[in-house]
Structure formats: C-alpha cells, structure tokens
Write a protein that holds these residues in place. Structure first.
Motif, PDB file in Angstrom:
ATOM      1  N   ASN A 135       0.843  -1.260  -0.191  1.00 14.05           N
ATOM      2  CA  ASN A 135       0.045  -0.120   0.003  1.00 14.05           C
ATOM      3  C   ASN A 135       1.017   1.130  -0.195  1.00 14.05           C
ATOM      4  OD1 ASN A 135      -2.189  -1.351  -0.205  1.00 14.05           O
ATOM      5  ND2 ASN A 135      -2.586  -1.785   2.652  1.00 14.05           N
ATOM      6  N   LEU A 136       2.004   1.090   0.587  1.00 18.46           N
ATOM      7  CA  LEU A 136       2.645   2.492   1.029  1.00 18.46           C
ATOM      8  C   LEU A 136       3.175   2.937  -0.414  1.00 18.46           C
ATOM      9  CD1 LEU A 136       3.931   2.107   4.583  1.00 18.46           C
ATOM     10  CD2 LEU A 136       2.109   3.657   3.805  1.00 18.46           C
ATOM     11  N   ALA A 137       4.093   1.330  -1.218  1.00 17.53           N
ATOM     12  CA  ALA A 137       4.574   1.611  -2.224  1.00 17.53           C
ATOM     13  C   ALA A 137       3.602   1.990  -3.700  1.00 17.53           C
ATOM     14  CB  ALA A 137       5.629   1.002  -2.464  1.00 17.53           C
ATOM     15  N   GLY A 138       2.545   2.160  -3.420  1.00 15.17           N
ATOM     16  CA  GLY A 138       1.908   2.506  -4.504  1.00 15.17           C
ATOM     17  C   GLY A 138       1.241   1.001  -5.313  1.00 15.17           C
ATOM     18  N   TYR A 139       0.680  -0.215  -4.360  1.00 15.10           N
ATOM     19  CA  TYR A 139       0.091  -1.017  -4.298  1.00 15.10           C
ATOM     20  C   TYR A 139       1.390  -2.085  -5.704  1.00 15.10           C
ATOM     21  CZ  TYR A 139      -3.753   1.297  -2.673  1.00 15.10           C
ATOM     22  OH  TYR A 139      -4.701   1.967  -2.401  1.00 15.10           O
ATOM     23  N   LYS A 140       2.827  -1.425  -5.362  1.00 12.98           N
ATOM     24  CA  LYS A 140       3.739  -2.583  -6.351  1.00 12.98           C
ATOM     25  C   LYS A 140       4.004  -4.127  -5.776  1.00 12.98           C
ATOM     26  CE  LYS A 140       6.161   1.484  -7.660  1.00 12.98           C
ATOM     27  NZ  LYS A 140       5.800   1.412  -9.105  1.00 12.98           N
ATOM     28  N   ASP A 141       4.063  -4.979  -6.779  1.00 14.31           N
ATOM     29  CA  ASP A 141       4.138  -6.194  -5.426  1.00 14.31           C
ATOM     30  C   ASP A 141       5.293  -6.391  -4.753  1.00 14.31           C
ATOM     31  OD1 ASP A 141       3.954  -7.743  -9.153  1.00 14.31           O
ATOM     32  OD2 ASP A 141       2.254  -7.616  -7.200  1.00 14.31           O
ATOM     33  N   VAL A 142       4.799  -7.113  -3.460  1.00 12.80           N
ATOM     34  CA  VAL A 142       6.369  -7.105  -2.420  1.00 12.80           C
ATOM     35  C   VAL A 142       6.315  -8.012  -2.144  1.00 12.80           C
ATOM     36  CG1 VAL A 142       6.963  -6.033  -0.395  1.00 12.80           C
ATOM     37  CG2 VAL A 142       5.666  -4.842  -1.704  1.00 12.80           C
ATOM     38  N   ILE A 143       7.430  -9.043  -1.558  1.00 15.10           N
ATOM     39  CA  ILE A 143       7.585  -9.986  -0.862  1.00 15.10           C
ATOM     40  C   ILE A 143       8.289  -9.599  -0.369  1.00 15.10           C
ATOM     41  CG2 ILE A 143       8.869 -12.454  -1.350  1.00 15.10           C
ATOM     42  CD1 ILE A 143       8.834 -11.664  -4.227  1.00 15.10           C
ATOM     43  N   VAL A 144       7.979 -10.156   0.919  1.00 14.51           N
ATOM     44  CA  VAL A 144       8.840 -10.086   2.289  1.00 14.51           C
ATOM     45  C   VAL A 144       9.369 -10.946   3.221  1.00 14.51           C
ATOM     46  CG1 VAL A 144       7.934  -9.025   4.535  1.00 14.51           C
ATOM     47  CG2 VAL A 144       7.171  -7.950   2.890  1.00 14.51           C
ATOM     48  N   TYR A 145      10.645 -11.589   3.417  1.00 15.84           N
ATOM     49  CA  TYR A 145      10.706 -12.909   4.215  1.00 15.84           C
ATOM     50  C   TYR A 145      11.948 -12.367   5.557  1.00 15.84           C
ATOM     51  CZ  TYR A 145      13.718 -11.211   0.639  1.00 15.84           C
ATOM     52  OH  TYR A 145      14.803 -10.374  -0.741  1.00 15.84           O
ATOM     53  N   GLY A 146      12.795 -13.446   5.929  1.00 21.69           N
ATOM     54  CA  GLY A 146      13.389 -13.365   6.591  1.00 21.69           C
ATOM     55  C   GLY A 146      14.772 -13.528   6.426  1.00 21.69           C
ATOM     56  N   VAL A 147      15.627 -12.995   6.223  1.00 22.21           N
ATOM     57  CA  VAL A 147      17.119 -13.773   6.444  1.00 22.21           C
ATOM     58  C   VAL A 147      18.233 -13.619   7.762  1.00 22.21           C
ATOM     59  CG1 VAL A 147      17.268 -12.205   4.162  1.00 22.21           C
ATOM     60  CG2 VAL A 147      18.011 -10.790   5.789  1.00 22.21           C
ATOM     61  N   SER A 148      19.134 -14.402   8.102  1.00 25.30           N
ATOM     62  CA  SER A 148      20.098 -14.280   8.328  1.00 25.30           C
ATOM     63  C   SER A 148      20.925 -13.618   8.897  1.00 25.30           C
ATOM     64  CB  SER A 148      20.327 -15.766   9.089  1.00 25.30           C
ATOM     65  OG  SER A 148      19.663 -16.675   9.124  1.00 25.30           O
ATOM     66  N   ILE A 149      21.667 -12.918   9.809  1.00 27.63           N
ATOM     67  CA  ILE A 149      22.653 -12.042  10.203  1.00 27.63           C
ATOM     68  C   ILE A 149      23.387 -13.011  10.962  1.00 27.63           C
ATOM     69  CG2 ILE A 149      22.859 -10.187  10.491  1.00 27.63           C
ATOM     70  CD1 ILE A 149      20.723  -8.454  10.784  1.00 27.63           C
ATOM     71  N   PRO A 150      25.022 -12.641  10.972  1.00 30.41           N
ATOM     72  CA  PRO A 150      25.822 -13.291  11.453  1.00 30.41           C
ATOM     73  C   PRO A 150      26.166 -13.264  12.702  1.00 30.41           C
ATOM     74  CG  PRO A 150      27.173 -13.186   9.168  1.00 30.41           C
ATOM     75  CD  PRO A 150      25.705 -12.455   9.657  1.00 30.41           C
ATOM     76  N   ASN A 151      25.735 -14.488  13.540  1.00 31.26           N
ATOM     77  CA  ASN A 151      26.303 -13.356  14.703  1.00 31.26           C
ATOM     78  C   ASN A 151      24.842 -13.209  15.790  1.00 31.26           C
ATOM     79  OD1 ASN A 151      28.818 -15.157  15.462  1.00 31.26           O
ATOM     80  ND2 ASN A 151      29.760 -12.845  14.238  1.00 31.26           N
ATOM     81  N   THR A 152      23.585 -13.236  14.820  1.00 30.29           N
ATOM     82  CA  THR A 152      22.489 -12.503  15.547  1.00 30.29           C
ATOM     83  C   THR A 152      21.262 -13.571  15.394  1.00 30.29           C
ATOM     84  OG1 THR A 152      22.608 -10.068  14.060  1.00 30.29           O
ATOM     85  CG2 THR A 152      20.654 -10.216  14.428  1.00 30.29           C
ATOM     86  N   GLU A 153      20.581 -12.993  16.780  1.00 28.50           N
ATOM     87  CA  GLU A 153      18.947 -13.734  16.786  1.00 28.50           C
ATOM     88  C   GLU A 153      18.031 -14.466  16.244  1.00 28.50           C
ATOM     89  OE1 GLU A 153      17.321 -17.747  18.422  1.00 28.50           O
ATOM     90  OE2 GLU A 153      19.639 -16.156  18.591  1.00 28.50           O
ATOM     91  N   GLY A 154      18.016 -15.193  15.572  1.00 36.46           N
ATOM     92  CA  GLY A 154      16.346 -15.079  14.417  1.00 36.46           C
ATOM     93  C   GLY A 154      16.418 -14.485  13.419  1.00 36.46           C
ATOM     94  N   ARG A 155      15.736 -13.928  12.283  1.00 34.10           N
ATOM     95  CA  ARG A 155      16.083 -13.906  10.973  1.00 34.10           C
ATOM     96  C   ARG A 155      15.353 -11.928  11.334  1.00 34.10           C
ATOM     97  NH1 ARG A 155      16.746 -17.755   7.574  1.00 34.10           N
ATOM     98  NH2 ARG A 155      16.262 -19.970   8.466  1.00 34.10           N
ATOM     99  N   ALA A 156      15.794 -11.597  10.790  1.00 38.27           N
ATOM    100  CA  ALA A 156      15.658  -9.993  10.189  1.00 38.27           C
ATOM    101  C   ALA A 156      14.885  -9.942   8.609  1.00 38.27           C
ATOM    102  CB  ALA A 156      16.819  -8.960   9.849  1.00 38.27           C
ATOM    103  N   GLY A 157      13.511  -8.686   9.168  1.00 38.77           N
ATOM    104  CA  GLY A 157      12.524  -9.244   7.783  1.00 38.77           C
ATOM    105  C   GLY A 157      14.023  -8.558   6.242  1.00 38.77           C
ATOM    106  N   MET A 158      13.287  -8.713   5.385  1.00 39.41           N
ATOM    107  CA  MET A 158      13.852  -8.366   4.387  1.00 39.41           C
ATOM    108  C   MET A 158      12.700  -8.073   3.148  1.00 39.41           C
ATOM    109  SD  MET A 158      17.155  -9.245   1.723  1.00 39.41           S
ATOM    110  CE  MET A 158      17.733  -8.258  -0.188  1.00 39.41           C
ATOM    111  N   ALA A 159      12.879  -7.038   2.654  1.00 40.87           N
ATOM    112  CA  ALA A 159      11.512  -6.728   1.437  1.00 40.87           C
ATOM    113  C   ALA A 159      11.925  -6.486   0.620  1.00 40.87           C
ATOM    114  CB  ALA A 159      10.275  -5.517   2.088  1.00 40.87           C
ATOM    115  N   ALA A 160      12.184  -7.796  -1.062  1.00 35.82           N
ATOM    116  CA  ALA A 160      11.955  -7.086  -1.418  1.00 35.82           C
ATOM    117  C   ALA A 160      10.941  -6.140  -2.961  1.00 35.82           C
ATOM    118  CB  ALA A 160      12.296  -8.353  -2.964  1.00 35.82           C
TER     119      ALA A 160
END
Length: 703
Positions: free
Chosen positions: A588-613
């Motif tokens: 919605n914020l990007a003008g209804y463009k296609d968006v893919i959200v997923y979690g990525v691992s950051i070295p030495n960091t707990e969990g997965r950080a959000g990344m949006a394509a």
C-alpha cells in the motif's frame, strides 16, 4: 556464522567441552516416507521375536511358582528380573542404556508433572479462579512486596485494593461476566491489577501489544470483540488515530500512567471520546468487590494474548483461568521455583512469558516479581543485584545483548541462582553461565495458543526440552515428518503421519485431549484461525494434534533442539513477524507494487531480520518517505531491516511470487545487482554497500 556437517557439532571455536554440552542438531537430512512394502526389518528382529515368544511363558511360569512357594517378596523380585530380561531382549541393550542415563531426568520431570496435575485438579475441584488464589496470598502476607519496578513498590494488599477498585468501577458501568475490555498499558503494577480486577467480575481482558499502531491496533481491538478499551495516557495518540474507526459501542477509558503527572493529556477527553479512569478509581470501594457482581468460574476465559501465528494480522489466543494455572504452575514445579524467590522480568507483560510465567509466580505462589518498562542489557544484572532477585527471565536476544556488555562488578555480585526463558543460543550458552555465575538454566519452548509445551530441566546446553524415551505416552508430544518449507505433514500409504527418527528434523505436534487442561487446545477467538493449527488423523484415524509450525530435531536421549520455522513467519526481537501482514502494509505504501517479505539470517544475530523485495524497475518509490511511513504503520520489530528494489520478478506456475530464491540470496551486494538499503538505528534507510555489508558481517553494525 553457524556452520556444520554430518559429523561436526554446531559449536563455535573455544565453546563447548563437556559431554553434556555436545550438540548434534545441524544435519543434512532429507525427509521422506519409505514404502512399507520396500522396507526390510533388521535381520535380528525375527530372532528377538522368537526369543521373546519362548521366554515370556517360561519366565511367567517361573515367577508364579516362586511367588507361590517362596512368598510375595521373592515373587516381586522375580517379576522385576523378568521385566529386565524382556527389556534386554526387546528393544535391546541400547534402549536399556538410554533408559538408565535418562531415568533421573525423567523421574524429576514425572514428579513435577504429577504435582502440576494435582495443583490444577485441586483448583478445578473447588472451582477457584486466579483472583481467589491471589486473595488467599493477600490474606497470608498483605504487606509483602508483590510487584516492584524502578518507580513502584506495590504490596499484595495494594495490588488487591487496586484490582477491587477496577472491578467495582466497571461493575457500576454495567460490565458483566463474558464482556471484553481491552488493555493497552506499559509495564507497571496497574497493568496486572487492572486485568486481575476485571477478572474478578468475569470480564475478559485482551492484552494488546503496545507496539501496534494504525490498522494492526484497530484489528486487535475488533478481533478481540472488545466492548471497551483501557489505555495509558502515553498511548492516547495511537488510540485517537483510530478512535473514529472503532465500532460505536466500544467505550474508551484513559488511565494516567503517572499519578504525579501535573498535566494530563486531554485529547479525547475534551472531545468526549474517552473517560478519565483515574478519577473513577479514586471514588470506588477498595476493600472488596460489590456483592452483586458476577464471578468467573475455573474454566472461564481470563485474558486474550495476541500472537501473529503463521499467517495474517495478530490473532487473539484464548487463556482461561485453568490454562493460566497450568502454565504458571507447570514452570514453577518443573524448574523448582520457590515461593520465596524474587523474579526479574524485563519482558512485556502482554506476552505469555512475562505476563503468565513470571507474573503467575506472584499471583499463584506469593512470590515477588520485579518488572521493568524497557529492557536494558547493561542494567539487567545491576537490577538483579539491586532488588536481590534470585531468578531471572530472558529471551535469546536479551542474553546476547547482556553478554555483549563490558564486564562490570555486578556480573557475579548478585543472588541469581537460575535464569529461564527461550531462545538462548547454544553458541553463547556456556559463556553466559560462566561469566554471570548462573548455576541453572531453564530453557522452555511453547506457543501461547498451543498445548505442545516442553522444558529443559537439567541445563543441557542447546536443548529446549525433551521427550521421554522410557514412557513417551505420559506426555504425548511428537516430531512428525513434514515438508520443511510448508510445514505440511507427510503421510504414509494409510494416510497417517509418521514419527521422525533420531536426528531427523520434523514438525512438532501435541496430541489434543478435550477436557484435559494439559492437553486441551483452546486456540484463538477466531475459530477459523484455530482450525488451521489442528491436524487430523495423526497416528490413528480420528485423533487430533496441535501443529506448531516449528521444525525440531531429537537426539538419541530424547533431547529436543530447535531447527527452524516453517511457512511465512519468522522471529525477530522476540516477536513472530507475519510476512503477509508486512507485505500488505508495504504494498500500500509503495503504490500497490508487488512486494515480497521474508526473513534473512544476520551473522551472530538471534532470529531472522525482515527483508522486503519491491518490484520497482523504474524506481518510483522514494526510500526516505517510505521509511517514515513504515515507522508510523508498523511496530519496530516488523519493519524490514533491508530493502531490495527488483528490476525483474519471477512468478510460479500459479502466479505466486517466488520467495525461496530471494531468501537464499540474502543481502550481499557482491552477488545482487539490485539496489539494496539497510535500516539505520534512527529508522532511516541508507544504501547497503559492500563496505557496509562487511561491517554487518563483523558485527560492527547491530540491528
């Protein structure tokens, strides 16, 4: 960064040394179901079967003769010897060895489980609720401290009096058993006293996440079917932003967070949208609840705790009085808490960990609980020393942050004998307990809405719990074979699920037994959402189980280790992040463009950080403005830490956006041609260059 192979433990250099600290949770395993027709039993299985067939009647006859001629004691001894012989024949020597080394662990857990069942059954038989048990503690120790923080020290008497005032105010306003009043308040004594007071007249209280804003906040209020909302003055702007979009019947009550605050925010009050709760409480009776008020029964709903689950917006998980008893008592007896313990929890009280597991020790067992508005890594053990805490609570991220602080005198100058929580990474577990002198770690695993809850009761490094190899039927939880990407159970030719073998990852499930508080699945307020968490025909036709959506693996001794999450949910900053919700907001914020959200691992960091394509080949989206809008519309933990602007996009055969490939590519600019951005501490996105990427890998930039 974590690495491993089939024959190497998942540890970092200079880490684990003792045999109990070994880890075998990183394996290259393919999940499959063999055709029963093609499977060949071991060559020795027929021999064991024949041997058992011969020994069984012989040993039974011998035992009977000895019992008849020599007396009962000799007979019992012979029966015991017969049992041992049977175990040695089938399933064999190895099982006997595993049983021997795990018996102490299982015995401790069994006695704790029995105590929990007796405790819950006793309250059920008397039809007691949380308020009844708490008032008994008030009668025994009215002047003992119940809830302590940096700015408050409330005794059991004070908590009870405030809860009675709340109960009487809302009773006088016509609220009764079964009504729903939401609560949006920071960590403070009044938070607990408020929902406790509402429970005394049978009112259900949804505990709303204070990070929510806009559509997410509005959804939480409506999905919980709230007839009113109590909110702290510090959240007035967030509430007023959505006030006119709420159903007309939802009453608003503003609570002034600080009693000594000179100027009380008038927005909403002056417009007649909300009532000032503080003045109403001052004139209400504090000694007891009005005689005509309704009362909650043992199995009635107590609170709703929100969880993102595996899909969609926040879901309201149902916690009944009996469920609250079971969770708080379960960890109390399993980990060996003492009534005189002083607990420290910097976790939010609207979640199960802080609001039930820790606060339940005060409400049910008369202990003192120290809370904090916001977590501070440097202040964790200094707080514990200051308030003489004996038990501390954590989540994995907290432990890592605490360990990263400079050495200080209070590192060991405290009285903490035990810490408990979930998510303590095995790579830092030994260093954490060594530096801070912790004698016991109680790692647990469980879902707020689920019934598959487990605990590590003997501090085995990395384990989140265990399944008994001797008597697994006592606590019917299992790991079943499933698709690691979707979490969908794999079934055999009979249409049933199959248990995973040793070191084989699979989805964790818990058998559902209706009417049993330990095995019941209460699910969500939304029954449609609840049905998605139940799998049918698991090990026999007609049975049911709660499916966690998490991939776990068990070693030979039954210790369980967390491997990963399935589906479209990842965990970040101690919260479950639903990708579908973030995708909807971001699109919605990007003008209804296609968006893919997923979690990525950051070295030495707990969990997965959000990344949006974001598919934006002509680069129309303005990154700075997008970052500002995300700050307004999403809670901090749900905001993407990385942005990628796609020049082209791939679709599946069913016109779905491909996510797995993007997730595997991560955020390394050396291998990605698209523009990349990362979130700075102030929330502003900046270009992700190779130099910045190297700083992230070296842990010089933290998220």
């Amino acid at each position: 960064m974590m690495t491993g192979s089939d024959d190497s433990p998942l540890v970092e250099e200079g880490g684990l040394k003792t045999t109990q600290q070994r880890l075998t949770i990183w394996h290259k395993v393919s999940i499959s179901i063999d055709d029963p027709k093609n499977s060949k039993p071991p060559a020795q299985s027929n021999f064991r079967r024949y041997l058992q067939f011969i020994l069984a009647p012989v040993m039974t006859a011998v035992s009977g003769l000895i019992l008849y001629y020599q007396g009962p004691w000799y007979g019992v001894a012979t029966l015991y010897a017969t049992l041992i012989s049977a175990l040695l024949v089938r399933p064999g020597w190895r099982w006997f060895y595993i049983a021997a080394v795990t018996t102490p662990r299982d015995t401790v857990a069994l006695f704790a489980y029995i105590r929990v069942l007796l405790f819950v059954k006793r309250q059920e038989r008397k039809n007691l609720n949380i308020g009844d048990i708490f008032e008994a503690s008030v009668a025994r120790q009215p002047d003992k401290l119940a809830i302590v923080s940096e700015s408050q020290q409330w005794t059991f008497r004070q908590v009870n009096e405030h809860s009675n005032r709340v109960a009487n105010v809302f009773h006088s306003h016509g609220y009764k058993k079964g009504d729903v009043v939401g609560l949006l308040l920071e960590n403070r004594a009044e938070f607990v006293a408020t929902w406790l007071g509402l429970s005394k007249i049978g009112v259900i209280t949804p505990l709303i996440n204070t990070n929510l804003r806009g559509a997410s906040l509005q959804h939480s209020i409506t999905v919980g079917q709230c007839t009113a909302l109590i909110y702290g003055a510090s959240f007035r702007s967030a509430v007023m932003d959505i006030a006119k979009d709420l159903p007309a019947h939802v009453g608003l009550y503003q609570f002034n967070d600080e009693s000594n605050q000179e100027v009380v925010a008038s927005e909403g009050l002056s417009q007649g949208l909300a009532q000032q709760l503080n003045g109403l409480l001052e004139t209400a009776a504090k000694d007891k609840v009005a005689a005509g008020a309704s009362r909650a029964d043992h199995h009635d709903k107590l609170v709703y705790i929100y969880t993102s689950g595996t899909t969609g917006l926040p879901k309201a998980a149902v916690i009944t009085h009996s469920r609250y008893f079971f969770i708080a008592a379960g960890i109390h007896y399993t980990l060996g808490f003492k009534d005189q313990d002083v607990f420290y929890t910097p976790l939010p009280l609207y979640h199960t960990a802080g609001g039930v597991m820790s606060m339940g020790q005060a409400l049910l067992f008369g202990s003192t609980v120290v809370i904090r508005k916001k977590f501070s890594a440097s202040g964790y053990f200094s707080d514990c020393a200051r308030f003489q805490c004996t038990v501390g609570q954590y989540i994995g991220e907290m432990a890592r942050y605490i360990l990263a602080t400079p050495s200080a005198p209070h590192d060991r100058n405290h009285q903490v004998r035990m810490v408990f929580g979930n998510g303590l990474r095995p790579q830092i577990w030994p260093q954490f307990v060594e530096r801070f002198g912790i004698r016991k770690v109680g790692e647990f695993y469980g879902a707020t809405e689920g019934n598959a809850n487990i605990m590590n009761n003997d501090s085995t490094v990395g384990a989140i719990g265990f399944i008994s190899r001797i008597l697994p039927q006592i606590y019917p939880i299992s790991i079943i074979k499933a698709d690691p990407h979707t979490g969908e159970p794999l079934r055999n030719s009979e249409g049933l699920c199959e248990r995973c073998g040793v070191d084989e990852p699979g989805v964790f499930v818990g058998k559902i037994v209706r009417g049993n508080p330990c095995r019941e699945f209460l699910g969500y307020v939304d029954q449609k959402a609840s049905s998605k968490k139940v799998v049918h025909d698991v090990f026999s036709k007609g049975d049911m189980a709660f499916i966690s959506g998490d991939l776990l693996v068990a070693d030979e001794r039954g210790y369980l280790y967390f491997k990963d999450r399935t589906g479209d949910t990842f965990r970040w900053k101690g919260e479950n992040v639903s990708t579908s919700e973030v995708e909807a907001q971001l699109s919605n914020l990007a003008g209804y463009k296609d968006v893919i959200v997923y979690g990525v691992s950051i070295p030495n960091t707990e969990g997965r950080a959000g990344m949006a394509a974001i598919y934006d080949p002509t680069r129309e989206v303005k990154v700075i403005e997008l970052g500002e809008e995300l700050t307004k519309s999403l809670p901090n933990y749900a905001r993407p830490q990385f942005l990628r602007f796609l020049r082209r996009i791939d679709l599946t055969g069913t016109f779905k956006l491909r996510k797995v490939e993007l997730q595997q590519q991560g955020f390394n600019p050396e291998f990605i041609e698209d523009e990349l951005f990362y979130a700075q501490p102030d929330g502003v996105y900046a270009p992700l260059t190779p130099a910045v990427y190297e700083r992230i890998v070296r842990n010089e930039l933290r998220f």
